[in-house]
Design a protein around this motif. Structure first.
Motif, PDB file in Angstrom:
ATOM      1  N   ASP A 110      66.071  66.984   4.640  1.00 40.14           N
ATOM      2  CA  ASP A 110      64.800  67.491   4.131  1.00 40.14           C
ATOM      3  C   ASP A 110      64.507  66.779   2.814  1.00 40.14           C
ATOM      4  O   ASP A 110      65.162  67.033   1.799  1.00 40.14           O
ATOM      5  CB  ASP A 110      64.871  69.011   3.926  1.00 40.14           C
ATOM      6  N   CYS A 111      63.568  65.837   2.864  1.00 38.01           N
ATOM      7  CA  CYS A 111      63.165  65.136   1.632  1.00 38.01           C
ATOM      8  C   CYS A 111      61.686  65.379   1.401  1.00 38.01           C
ATOM      9  O   CYS A 111      60.980  64.504   0.885  1.00 38.01           O
ATOM     10  CB  CYS A 111      63.506  63.656   1.706  1.00 38.01           C
ATOM     11  N   GLY A 112      61.218  66.547   1.807  1.00 35.04           N
ATOM     12  CA  GLY A 112      59.789  66.830   1.694  1.00 35.04           C
ATOM     13  C   GLY A 112      59.037  66.006   2.727  1.00 35.04           C
ATOM     14  O   GLY A 112      59.634  65.508   3.688  1.00 35.04           O
ATOM     15  N   PRO A 113      57.730  65.829   2.539  1.00 33.54           N
ATOM     16  CA  PRO A 113      56.970  64.998   3.481  1.00 33.54           C
ATOM     17  C   PRO A 113      57.520  63.571   3.471  1.00 33.54           C
ATOM     18  O   PRO A 113      57.940  63.076   2.429  1.00 33.54           O
ATOM     19  CB  PRO A 113      55.547  65.032   2.918  1.00 33.54           C
ATOM     20  N   ARG A 114      57.532  62.932   4.627  1.00 35.26           N
ATOM     21  CA  ARG A 114      58.035  61.555   4.713  1.00 35.26           C
ATOM     22  C   ARG A 114      56.853  60.584   4.670  1.00 35.26           C
ATOM     23  O   ARG A 114      55.968  60.672   5.511  1.00 35.26           O
ATOM     24  CB  ARG A 114      58.849  61.378   5.993  1.00 35.26           C
ATOM     25  N   ILE A 115      56.887  59.688   3.710  1.00 33.56           N
ATOM     26  CA  ILE A 115      55.793  58.714   3.580  1.00 33.56           C
ATOM     27  C   ILE A 115      55.802  57.813   4.806  1.00 33.56           C
ATOM     28  O   ILE A 115      54.802  57.630   5.474  1.00 33.56           O
ATOM     29  CB  ILE A 115      55.965  57.882   2.289  1.00 33.56           C
ATOM     30  N   ASN A 116      56.972  57.268   5.102  1.00 36.47           N
ATOM     31  CA  ASN A 116      57.131  56.442   6.294  1.00 36.47           C
ATOM     32  C   ASN A 116      58.390  56.916   7.017  1.00 36.47           C
ATOM     33  O   ASN A 116      59.506  56.549   6.639  1.00 36.47           O
ATOM     34  CB  ASN A 116      57.244  54.964   5.901  1.00 36.47           C
ATOM     35  N   PRO A 117      58.230  57.738   8.049  1.00 38.72           N
ATOM     36  CA  PRO A 117      59.407  58.307   8.721  1.00 38.72           C
ATOM     37  C   PRO A 117      60.380  57.238   9.237  1.00 38.72           C
ATOM     38  O   PRO A 117      61.591  57.448   9.228  1.00 38.72           O
ATOM     39  CB  PRO A 117      58.805  59.095   9.888  1.00 38.72           C
ATOM     40  N   MET A 118      59.856  56.088   9.626  1.00 35.42           N
ATOM     41  CA  MET A 118      60.751  55.037  10.129  1.00 35.42           C
ATOM     42  C   MET A 118      61.662  54.530   9.003  1.00 35.42           C
ATOM     43  O   MET A 118      62.869  54.360   9.197  1.00 35.42           O
ATOM     44  CB  MET A 118      59.916  53.882  10.684  1.00 35.42           C
ATOM     45  N   ILE A 119      61.084  54.334   7.831  1.00 33.97           N
ATOM     46  CA  ILE A 119      61.893  53.866   6.700  1.00 33.97           C
ATOM     47  C   ILE A 119      62.893  54.938   6.289  1.00 33.97           C
ATOM     48  O   ILE A 119      64.065  54.643   6.016  1.00 33.97           O
ATOM     49  CB  ILE A 119      60.972  53.447   5.530  1.00 33.97           C
ATOM     50  N   VAL A 120      62.467  56.188   6.280  1.00 35.74           N
ATOM     51  CA  VAL A 120      63.386  57.270   5.923  1.00 35.74           C
ATOM     52  C   VAL A 120      64.561  57.302   6.905  1.00 35.74           C
ATOM     53  O   VAL A 120      65.727  57.406   6.513  1.00 35.74           O
ATOM     54  CB  VAL A 120      62.646  58.628   5.885  1.00 35.74           C
ATOM     55  N   GLU A 121      64.246  57.175   8.187  1.00 34.02           N
ATOM     56  CA  GLU A 121      65.339  57.181   9.176  1.00 34.02           C
ATOM     57  C   GLU A 121      66.275  55.992   8.956  1.00 34.02           C
ATOM     58  O   GLU A 121      67.496  56.121   9.093  1.00 34.02           O
ATOM     59  CB  GLU A 121      64.758  57.161  10.595  1.00 34.02           C
ATOM     60  N   GLY A 122      65.708  54.851   8.596  1.00 34.30           N
ATOM     61  CA  GLY A 122      66.550  53.686   8.307  1.00 34.30           C
ATOM     62  C   GLY A 122      67.459  53.943   7.119  1.00 34.30           C
ATOM     63  O   GLY A 122      68.637  53.574   7.127  1.00 34.30           O
ATOM     64  N   GLN A 123      66.904  54.587   6.076  1.00 35.88           N
ATOM     65  CA  GLN A 123      67.711  54.942   4.902  1.00 35.88           C
ATOM     66  C   GLN A 123      68.863  55.860   5.323  1.00 35.88           C
ATOM     67  O   GLN A 123      69.993  55.705   4.871  1.00 35.88           O
ATOM     68  CB  GLN A 123      66.846  55.643   3.852  1.00 35.88           C
ATOM     69  N   ILE A 124      68.553  56.813   6.186  1.00 35.34           N
ATOM     70  CA  ILE A 124      69.586  57.773   6.600  1.00 35.34           C
ATOM     71  C   ILE A 124      70.632  57.081   7.481  1.00 35.34           C
ATOM     72  O   ILE A 124      71.836  57.269   7.291  1.00 35.34           O
ATOM     73  CB  ILE A 124      68.929  58.980   7.302  1.00 35.34           C
ATOM     74  N   HIS A 125      70.179  56.250   8.400  1.00 34.12           N
ATOM     75  CA  HIS A 125      71.152  55.519   9.236  1.00 34.12           C
ATOM     76  C   HIS A 125      72.136  54.744   8.361  1.00 34.12           C
ATOM     77  O   HIS A 125      73.351  54.782   8.582  1.00 34.12           O
ATOM     78  CB  HIS A 125      70.422  54.522  10.142  1.00 34.12           C
ATOM     79  N   GLY A 126      71.606  54.035   7.369  1.00 35.36           N
ATOM     80  CA  GLY A 126      72.478  53.232   6.505  1.00 35.36           C
ATOM     81  C   GLY A 126      73.463  54.100   5.757  1.00 35.36           C
ATOM     82  O   GLY A 126      74.653  53.773   5.667  1.00 35.36           O
ATOM     83  N   GLY A 127      72.980  55.214   5.227  1.00 39.95           N
ATOM     84  CA  GLY A 127      73.852  56.101   4.464  1.00 39.95           C
ATOM     85  C   GLY A 127      74.921  56.752   5.334  1.00 39.95           C
ATOM     86  O   GLY A 127      76.054  56.960   4.887  1.00 39.95           O
ATOM     87  N   LEU A 128      74.572  57.051   6.563  1.00 38.30           N
ATOM     88  CA  LEU A 128      75.576  57.646   7.456  1.00 38.30           C
ATOM     89  C   LEU A 128      76.670  56.627   7.761  1.00 38.30           C
ATOM     90  O   LEU A 128      77.863  56.965   7.804  1.00 38.30           O
ATOM     91  CB  LEU A 128      74.915  58.123   8.761  1.00 38.30           C
ATOM     92  N   ALA A 129      76.265  55.382   7.962  1.00 37.53           N
ATOM     93  CA  ALA A 129      77.277  54.339   8.202  1.00 37.53           C
ATOM     94  C   ALA A 129      78.180  54.203   6.977  1.00 37.53           C
ATOM     95  O   ALA A 129      79.412  54.099   7.098  1.00 37.53           O
ATOM     96  CB  ALA A 129      76.591  53.011   8.525  1.00 37.53           C
TER      97      ALA A 129
END
Ligand code: MCN
Ligand code: CUN
Length: 777
Positions: free
Chosen positions: A651-670
């Motif tokens: 939950d990061c509030g509204p997502r400006i660009n959901p694709m970029i947010v998901e990319g950020q999360i994928h990287g952090g999970l790795a």
């Protein structure tokens, strides 16, 4: 808002928030990126650094004569030469000082001793071998737990009056109240744990090209920095150079992850190299140098105690933390983080690695010890968390250490993660497997729930060497309605050229492809403190929204003049001011932009043109949060861990660009899987760094990562103009404890330290857990 509800531009992009491909990728995917090592100037020379083979040794002599005689060498710079320029030492970002080139003694293996400038990179490297240094080895301090022993060698004898290796000791919270709670608790669970030393290991290593133009007196530095403006001011303060004559350019950056926040000796050496030779000087470190000398993170020895009632109501938490920050203390820590910091003979630590200013370590301790408590009370770890999570009506919530959480709906996020995971089914599968004595693998389910405080500011609370954490922003709308946004933060892969254009697009209705984002050049962008602590969107993103709103307000006055009505008669719809009650009559932002530059008579006091500036000083941090569930299968024979599933609800509030947010999360999970299962920078007893290459310091690949399963809840920040919270570090913060909790759940052991390599897990199963600072077997 879903993507389908967003208006689409002629180029097929959402106008405003929504999924769109990254603008910068057109450049990167075609090999058109421009990194520091791509900067080549006429007459440019190349620098290389001689590094210490010892972790702690007095320098008896440095003989550079043979290197100077090398036909292609232009200069050899030593600490003694820097002393004459008063540049032998530089401040770190946390009020410590660090040696640029050693004068008295070396304090970690890989420390900078001399700098060779030559016509080409190879000659510079060759000449390093011609420098004769005589060292007198000293006893080393590698184990932080021994750093404060009475007989420990004093590492920082350069600091006046220094008689021990303590950096500082901070206390936080209300000790008496906490002790009282512990005295009355039904249950107290105690656990020691280590967060091993790790390294951000960005794809691009650190480097700089410096050119001091002696005619104009201007110093230009192309450098790998996450914070160009802060670096410029530091160069001005440290070297006594006039700030208006310093231009710091941070071109494309190939990953930072905190590695590129600080100023490194190599940067300063390239500047001095240029001053001495009069030519531009490039210095770029190689992979081993990056892994041995720049910006370490973690290395925290933590003792936790948690108090609870018998039925699982958590009453209090006591922690005692010993942080190993190496020989020089890197980046400032929030004073509300209770810990003792010590010097050791390791490369400077405590800097950063997607750390949220130490929240990574705190979340790890909390989420691990909550699982220890669940184990003690024989309560399901999900149930224990749901019982204790803050409820929405408790926000804003002030923590015992004084942070004010802005907003949160924690139970909803955890329930959503449990729903996606099919939590009850997983537990049933596990129970069935545990009943099967022939099972070769053990399944484990690990949960973590985290809150981060990101978006460093407000300026009165946070600073770098006195520079307060606010960010400037400038927006120019050209006559044709196309725009340029100048921001003070610096992307290293987070996609700012796209998301910041989307912020302006959301506010003004200008298509994102018509908005150019300009950053990373101090001569061409407003002052601001840079990108770290996931602060770009919370702080600079807010500045972009504010500046766009200023433009919108001015556009209203101009539209009213053009439409011959009062500004109050106008209403806004995306990209257009129109007359209330007569919606056909209106002016688009593009028409208004042209009119603002045209011959339209403007009302008294209204200047022409559609430009605006803003400085945003955030009122508080933003507090994103998330619930993660990891499912692992552990081979009981070999100890090998396979991550079967990973569910992340952020939950990061509204997502400006959901694709970029998901990319950020994928990287952090790795990142989290890497830290939990594979990574540690270990040292031997002489202080030799055993993690100086990617053969030893392992990075997770797609082989170690499952297909991530992401979910989302949306709780806006009440104080951010767009409601958004940062997300860049969330997954790195939240994922390691989920993985470790899953492995402990699988092997049914209270605790074993990261990294949970096959050897470590196997030994834990055998009842002989391994220490993370032991070399990986
Ligand atoms: N974003 C969004 N909606 C939100 C929040 C963020 O669309 N609600 C977008 C932002 O606009 C931005 C990206 O997500 O494009 C990350 O935003 P933010 O959380 O503001 O973080 P920063 O941009 O300040 O990036 C810093 C953060 C940190 S501190 C580290 S460390 C880290 C990280 O980002 N380093 C990275 N992610 C990284 N990703 C890449 N590729 N490379 C790094 O070096
Ligand atoms: Cu903590 S690493 Mo980021 O803040 O650059």
């Amino acid at each position: 808002m879903t993507t389908t509800e967003v208006p689409i531009s002629a180029a097929g992009n959402p106008i405003g928030f929504g999924r769109m491909l990254r603008k910068e990728d057109a450049r990167f995917l075609r090999g058109k990126g421009n990194y520091v090592d791509d900067v080549n100037l006429p007459g440019m020379l190349h620098g290389a650094i001689l590094r210490s083979p010892y972790a702690h040794a007095r320098i008896i002599s440095v003989d550079t004569s043979a290197a100077e005689a090398h036909p292609k060498v232009k200069a050899v710079i030593t600490g003694k030469i820097l002393e004459t320029l008063k540049l032998a030492w530089m401040p770190t970002l946390s009020m410590d000082v660090q040696s640029v080139l050693c004068t008295d003694k070396v304090r970690f293996q890989g420390q900078e001793v001399a700098f060779v400038v030559a016509e080409d990179h190879y000659s510079a490297r060759d000449a390093l071998e011609l420098i004769e240094v005589e060292y007198e080895p000293l006893p080393v301090v590698i184990d932080a737990r021994k750093a404060l022993d009475a007989d420990a060698a004093i590492i920082r004898d350069d600091l006046e009056g220094r008689t021990d290796n303590k950096i500082y000791d901070w206390e936080a919270g209300n000790k008496e109240a906490c002790d009282a709670v512990f005295a009355k608790a039904d249950v107290v669970v105690t656990q020691d744990m280590v967060y091993p030393r790790s390294h951000p290991a960005p794809m691009e290593t650190c480097g700089s090209v410096a050119y001091m133009d002696k005619v104009t007196g201007k110093l230009t530095i192309w450098t790998t920095t996450q914070a160009p403006h802060a670096h410029r001011t530091l160069y001005a303060l440290v070297a006594g150079l006039p700030e208006q004559k310093i231009q710091v350019i941070s071109p494309d950056i190939g990953g930072g992850f905190g590695n590129k926040v600080g100023i490194y000796p190599g940067y300063v050496c390239s500047v001095v190299g240029s001053i001495v030779t009069g030519a531009p000087v490039k210095w770029v470190e190689d992979r081993s140098e990056n892994l041995m000398s720049t910006s370490f993170a973690r290395d925290y020895h933590m003792h936790g105690e948690i108090a609870a009632t018998r039925d699982g109501k958590i009453l209090g938490l006591r922690v005692d933390v010993l942080a190993d920050h190496g020989a020089f203390n890197g980046v400032a820590q929030p004073t509300k983080f209770p810990a003792g910091f010590v010097y050791t003979n390791k490369a400077p630590g405590g800097v950063a690695y997607a750390c949220s200013f130490r929240i990574t370590e705190a979340v790890y301790l909390v989420e691990r010890i909550v699982d220890c408590l669940a184990d003690e009370l024989k309560i399901d770890p999900a149930e224990l968390r749901l019982k204790n999570l803050l409820r929405p009506e408790q926000f804003p919530y002030t923590t015992p250490t004084g942070w004010e959480y802005d907003s949160g709906e924690y139970p909803r996020a955890l329930r959503e993660a449990m729903r996606i995971a099919g939590y009850d089914d997983l537990r049933r599968e596990q129970a069935a497997q545990r009943g099967d004595s022939n099972a070769k693998t053990a399944m484990g389910i690990g949960i973590s729930f985290f809150t981060e405080g990101v978006g460093a500011g407000p300026r009165k609370h946070m600073d770098i060497l006195g520079l307060g954490m606010a960010d400037g922003c400038e927006l120019r709308i050209h006559p044709t309605g196309k725009a340029q946004l100048r921001i003070s933060v610096q992307t290293q892969g987070q996609g700012h050229e796209t998301t910041f254009a989307q912020i302006v697009s959301q506010e003004l209705g200008i298509p994102p492809e018509d908005i150019e984002v300009i950053h990373g050049d101090t001569d061409n962008t407003p002052f601001g403190l840079g990108t770290y602590g996931s602060r770009s969107t919370p702080v600079s993103g807010a500045a972009a929204a504010v500046v766009a709103r200023r433009i919108k307000d001015k556009a209203r006055i101009i539209a009213a003049a053009a439409l011959e009505c009062a500004p109050d008669d106008l209403a806004w719809e995306q990209g257009r001011w129109y007359v209330k009650g007569d919606p056909e009559k209106g002016k688009t932002i593009q028409e208004i932009a042209f009119a603002s530059h045209g011959n339209l008579e403007l009302p008294e006091g209204v200047e022409g043109h559609l430009d605006a500036t803003a400085v945003y000083n955030p009122p508080n941090l933003t507090y994103p949060f998330g619930a993660y569930i990891c499912v692992v299968d552990v081979d009981k024979g070999t100890g090998e861990v396979k991550v079967r599933r990973f569910i992340a609800v952020d939950d990061c509030g509204p997502r400006i660009n959901p694709m970029i947010v998901e990319g950020q999360i994928h990287g952090g999970l790795a990142d989290g899987v890497g830290m939990a299962l594979m990574q540690v920078i270990a040292f031997d007893e002489s202080g030799n760094n055993l993690g100086g290459s990617f053969m030893d310091y392992l990075l997770p690949t797609s082989m170690e990562c499952p297909s991530w399963e992401l979910g989302e809840t949306v709780t806006p920040s009440p104080h951010h103009p767009l409601g958004v919270k940062g997300v860049g570090e969330s997954a790195t913060v939240g994922s390691p404890p989920a993985v470790v909790n899953a492995v402990m759940d699988a092997i049914q052991i209270r605790h074993a330290d990261m990294p949970l390599t096959p050897a470590a897990v196997w030994r834990a199963i055998q009842g002989h857990p391994m220490r993370p600072d032991m070399a990986i077997e």
